[in-house]
Enzyme design. Structure first.
Site, mmCIF file in Angstrom:
data_model
loop_
_atom_site.group_PDB
_atom_site.id
_atom_site.type_symbol
_atom_site.label_atom_id
_atom_site.label_comp_id
_atom_site.label_asym_id
_atom_site.label_seq_id
_atom_site.Cartn_x
_atom_site.Cartn_y
_atom_site.Cartn_z
ATOM 1 N N ALA A 46 -60.013 68.118 22.900
ATOM 2 C CA ALA A 46 -60.293 69.465 22.395
ATOM 3 C C ALA A 46 -59.795 70.587 23.322
ATOM 4 O O ALA A 46 -59.084 71.484 22.864
ATOM 5 C CB ALA A 46 -61.788 69.608 22.109
ATOM 6 N N ASP A 235 -65.904 67.639 20.732
ATOM 7 C CA ASP A 235 -64.849 68.387 20.048
ATOM 8 C C ASP A 235 -65.385 69.648 19.388
ATOM 9 O O ASP A 235 -64.631 70.603 19.184
ATOM 10 C CB ASP A 235 -64.175 67.486 19.010
ATOM 11 N N ASN A 247 -68.077 64.474 18.126
ATOM 12 C CA ASN A 247 -67.212 63.834 19.124
ATOM 13 C C ASN A 247 -66.604 62.569 18.518
ATOM 14 O O ASN A 247 -66.840 62.247 17.354
ATOM 15 C CB ASN A 247 -68.028 63.508 20.386
ATOM 16 N N LYS A 248 -65.815 61.882 19.310
ATOM 17 C CA LYS A 248 -65.126 60.680 18.859
ATOM 18 C C LYS A 248 -66.061 59.739 18.105
ATOM 19 O O LYS A 248 -67.194 59.513 18.517
ATOM 20 C CB LYS A 248 -64.521 59.963 20.068
#
Length: 344
Positions: A46, A235, A247-248
C-alpha cells in the site's frame, strides 16, 4: 534500498515479480508504464503504490507538452483517473492521488511552476514515507522483547514502501537494530507468495533469522507456542467503523487463531492508510486473476472447468486487533477515539 525513486525524469522501481531470483529494475518513462507496474504487481504494498502513484502523476506533468494551465490540469486529471483504476483496495494510492491533485490546485503559477511544484510534492511524499516508517518502527519496537519470535503475513517491509524500513517489518528491523534478538516466522502467503519470496528475501538481507511456513500451519505454530507476537501491515483501515483492517487475504484467519491462543496481534500502518471517508459496506475488495490460483510456475494445477475465487484481501474486525502501530504512536482500543487523540 529504495523500492521506487525518481531519476532524470523517469520513475525507477524494483520489479518484485522477479524476486528473489534476480533484482531487475523497471524504467518508467510515462505514467501508463507506472500504472501497468501497479496493476501487474511489479510494485505492490500500500505505501509503495501510493508513492508510485504520486510519481506517476509527476511524470505525467513532467512529460506534458501543455502550454496552458488548463491543458496541463486536464492531462493531470486524466492521468489520475488511469492511476485510480489500477487497484481498488489500498487507501494509500487514492490518498496520494488526492494529495497531488490538491497540490496542483493550490499552485497559482504558470505551467513550469506547476510542474516543478507537483514533482517536488511527489518526491517529498517518498521521503516522508521513509521517515514515517522509521518512526513507526521505533514506536512498535517497544512492543517486542528480547528473544521474541514474531509471525507475519505477506510482505510489509521496505519492498512494500518507498524503501529502507517498511511497516510491520520496520518494527522488527528497529528492534533488531536496538540489539534485541528477534526472529520471524513468515507465512508463505498464497497465491503470489509474497511472504516466501519477498519477506524472506528482505530479512535474509538484513541478517534477521526467518523461517517460512505454509499458510495452513499457523494454527499449529500458535498451539505449540512457537510465536510470541504477530505483526502485519494494512492496505486500508476503515475509521468510521472503529478501524476494521483490510489486509492480505488470510489475515483475518490468523487474527482469530491468535486471539484463541492469547497471542498479541498488531497492525502496523501509516496514517495515509486510514480511510476517514468510507464505510465497511463501501469497501471494495480486489478480485484478482484466477490464474494466480490455478497455475504455479506456468503449469496449471487446477482441473480445467473448475472455477476459482481469488480475493486479494480480507477484513479483520477491530476486536481481533491488540493495537495499531502508526508513525505517531501505538493506538489501543477503542481505536477510533484513541486515533483522534494521537492526531490531535
Amino acid at each position: 534500498m529504495r523500492t521506487v525513486w525518481w531519476e532524470k525524469g523517469k520513475v525507477i522501481l524494483i520489479n518484485q515479480k522477479k524476486l528473489p531470483e534476480e533484482v531487475v529494475y523497471v524504467e518508467c518513462e510515462d505514467y501508463h508504464r507506472v500504472a501497468e507496474s501497479i496493476k501487474t504487481l511489479e510494485i505492490r504494498g500500500a505505501p509503495a503504490i501510493g508513492v508510485a502513484a504520486a510519481m506517476a502523476l509527476a511524470l505525467a506533468v513532467h512529460k506534458s507538452c501543455a502550454t496552458s494551465r488548463y491543458a496541463l490540469d486536464k492531462e493531470l486529471t486524466e492521468a489520475a483517473d488511469v492511476i485510480k483504476a489500477t487497484r481498488p483496495t489500498a487507501r494509500n494510492l487514492f490518498w496520494a492521488v488526492e494529495r497531488i491533485l490538491r497540490k496542483a490546485e493550490s499552485i497559482e503559477g504558470d505551467v513550469s511552476e506547476a510542474v516543478e511544484g507537483i514533482v517536488k510534492e511527489a518526491l517529498s511524499m517518498a521521503e516522508e514515507d521513509v521517515v514515517a516508517n522509521k518512526n513507526m518502527g521505533t514506536h512498535g519496537a517497544t512492543l517486542l522483547e528480547d528473544g521474541d519470535v514474531v509471525g507475519t503475513i505477506c510482505n510489509a517491509g521496505r519492498l512494500a514502501t518507498a524503501g529502507e524500513y517498511g511497516t510491520a517489518l520496520g518494527v522488527i528491523k528497529v528492534a533488531h537494530e536496538q540489539g534485541k534478538k528477534v526472529s520471524v516466522i513468515a507465512l508463505e502467503t498464497r497465491p503470489v507468495l509474497q511472504g516466501a519470496r519477498l519477506t524472506a528475501f528482505e530479512l535474509k538481507q538484513d541478517g534477521i533469522d526467518v523461517k517460512v511456513i505454509c499458510d495452513g500451519a499457523i494454527g499449529y505454530m500458535f498451539y505449540k507456542g512457537m510465536i510470541d507476537k504477530f505483526i502485519c501491515g494494512a492496505d486500508r483501515i476503515l475509521v468510521t467503523d472503529d478501524c476494521y483492517v483490510i489486509n492480505k487475504v488470510g489475515t483475518h484467519t490468523v487474527s482469530i487463531v491468535a486471539k484463541q491462543y492469547d497471542i498479541p496481534f498488531y497492525v502496523a500502518a501509516p496514517l495515509s492508510t486510514f480511510d476517514f471517508q468510507h464505510s465497511l459496506e463501501e469497501a471494495e475488495i480486489e478480485e484478482r486473476d484466477s490464474q494466480e490460483v490455478t497455475n504455479i510456475g506456468g503449469r496449471r494445477i487446477v482441473p480445467h472447468g473448475v472455477s476459482v475465487l481469488n480475493p486479494a484481501f480480507d477484513i479483520t474486525p477491530p476486536e481481533f486487533v491488540s493495537a495499531i502501530i502508526t508513525e505517531r504512536g501505538v493506538i489501543r482500543p477503542p481505536f477510533k477515539m484513541n486515533l483522534k487523540n494521537i492526531i490531535s
